[in-house]
Scaffold this motif. Sequence first.
Motif, mmCIF file in Angstrom:
data_model
loop_
_atom_site.group_PDB
_atom_site.id
_atom_site.type_symbol
_atom_site.label_atom_id
_atom_site.label_comp_id
_atom_site.label_asym_id
_atom_site.label_seq_id
_atom_site.Cartn_x
_atom_site.Cartn_y
_atom_site.Cartn_z
ATOM 1 N N MET A 11 53.583 39.986 56.149
ATOM 2 C CA MET A 11 54.765 39.888 55.293
ATOM 3 C C MET A 11 54.644 38.700 54.341
ATOM 4 O O MET A 11 55.033 38.804 53.173
ATOM 5 C CB MET A 11 56.027 39.726 56.139
ATOM 6 N N ALA A 12 54.140 37.583 54.843
ATOM 7 C CA ALA A 12 54.005 36.388 53.998
ATOM 8 C C ALA A 12 53.039 36.636 52.843
ATOM 9 O O ALA A 12 53.307 36.252 51.704
ATOM 10 C CB ALA A 12 53.536 35.205 54.844
ATOM 11 N N ILE A 13 51.922 37.288 53.123
ATOM 12 C CA ILE A 13 50.951 37.599 52.075
ATOM 13 C C ILE A 13 51.563 38.540 51.041
ATOM 14 O O ILE A 13 51.438 38.335 49.832
ATOM 15 C CB ILE A 13 49.669 38.193 52.686
ATOM 16 N N ALA A 14 52.250 39.581 51.520
ATOM 17 C CA ALA A 14 52.876 40.535 50.605
ATOM 18 C C ALA A 14 53.987 39.868 49.793
ATOM 19 O O ALA A 14 54.142 40.145 48.595
ATOM 20 C CB ALA A 14 53.433 41.721 51.386
ATOM 21 N N PHE A 15 54.750 38.990 50.419
ATOM 22 C CA PHE A 15 55.808 38.270 49.711
ATOM 23 C C PHE A 15 55.219 37.428 48.584
ATOM 24 O O PHE A 15 55.739 37.420 47.460
ATOM 25 C CB PHE A 15 56.585 37.392 50.693
ATOM 26 N N ALA A 16 54.121 36.736 48.871
ATOM 27 C CA ALA A 16 53.465 35.929 47.839
ATOM 28 C C ALA A 16 52.951 36.814 46.704
ATOM 29 O O ALA A 16 53.076 36.461 45.529
ATOM 30 C CB ALA A 16 52.317 35.132 48.453
ATOM 31 N N ALA A 17 52.378 37.969 47.045
ATOM 32 C CA ALA A 17 51.884 38.886 46.012
ATOM 33 C C ALA A 17 53.031 39.403 45.142
ATOM 34 O O ALA A 17 52.880 39.511 43.917
ATOM 35 C CB ALA A 17 51.133 40.048 46.657
ATOM 36 N N VAL A 18 54.176 39.700 45.758
ATOM 37 C CA VAL A 18 55.335 40.163 44.986
ATOM 38 C C VAL A 18 55.834 39.060 44.064
ATOM 39 O O VAL A 18 56.157 39.310 42.895
ATOM 40 C CB VAL A 18 56.453 40.663 45.932
ATOM 41 N N LEU A 19 55.889 37.830 44.561
ATOM 42 C CA LEU A 19 56.328 36.726 43.706
ATOM 43 C C LEU A 19 55.404 36.531 42.511
ATOM 44 O O LEU A 19 55.867 36.346 41.378
ATOM 45 C CB LEU A 19 56.409 35.430 44.519
ATOM 46 N N VAL A 20 54.105 36.571 42.745
ATOM 47 C CA VAL A 20 53.149 36.426 41.645
ATOM 48 C C VAL A 20 53.291 37.595 40.670
ATOM 49 O O VAL A 20 53.305 37.411 39.444
ATOM 50 C CB VAL A 20 51.704 36.308 42.186
ATOM 51 N N GLY A 21 53.409 38.808 41.214
ATOM 52 C CA GLY A 21 53.564 39.991 40.361
ATOM 53 C C GLY A 21 54.819 39.926 39.502
ATOM 54 O O GLY A 21 54.788 40.241 38.306
#
Length: 135
Positions: free
Chosen positions: A83-93
């Motif tokens: 979840m943390a990795i996906a959250f970071a990817a969403v923020l960058v996106g």
Amino acid sequence: MTDQVQQDQMTRAARRAVLIDGIPVSTLGVIALALGSNPAPSTGQKAWWIATTAVFTLAIVWVLWRAFRRADEYLRRIQLESMAIAFAAVLVGLQVATLLDAAGIIQLHQVAELILLGGVGLWLTIADLRTRLHR
């Protein structure tokens, strides 16, 4: 060896339970998406869309809560890290999409939903691969 087999069976049972819980929730999500895709909804359609989206959100929380309660400490850690990795990817996106929107290249409202759905897909893919490859 039997301990490994038992652990694999427990993992399969947990995945099966999440799938059984998740199918109605996914169907509800598709219904909410269909209700919200009307460009000029009436007041009644807006009310149905808001109600369906609220129920969908609560159903997701319920399925995730049940899945975390069933999981052992190792699987919980994998899920939270994924979840943390996906959250970071969403923020960058979203940040990149905001900059592109400010530059006039894309419109943010058209890609925001895709970025969020991609984040969920990334979360599930990372969690699944880490679970399958490590055990």
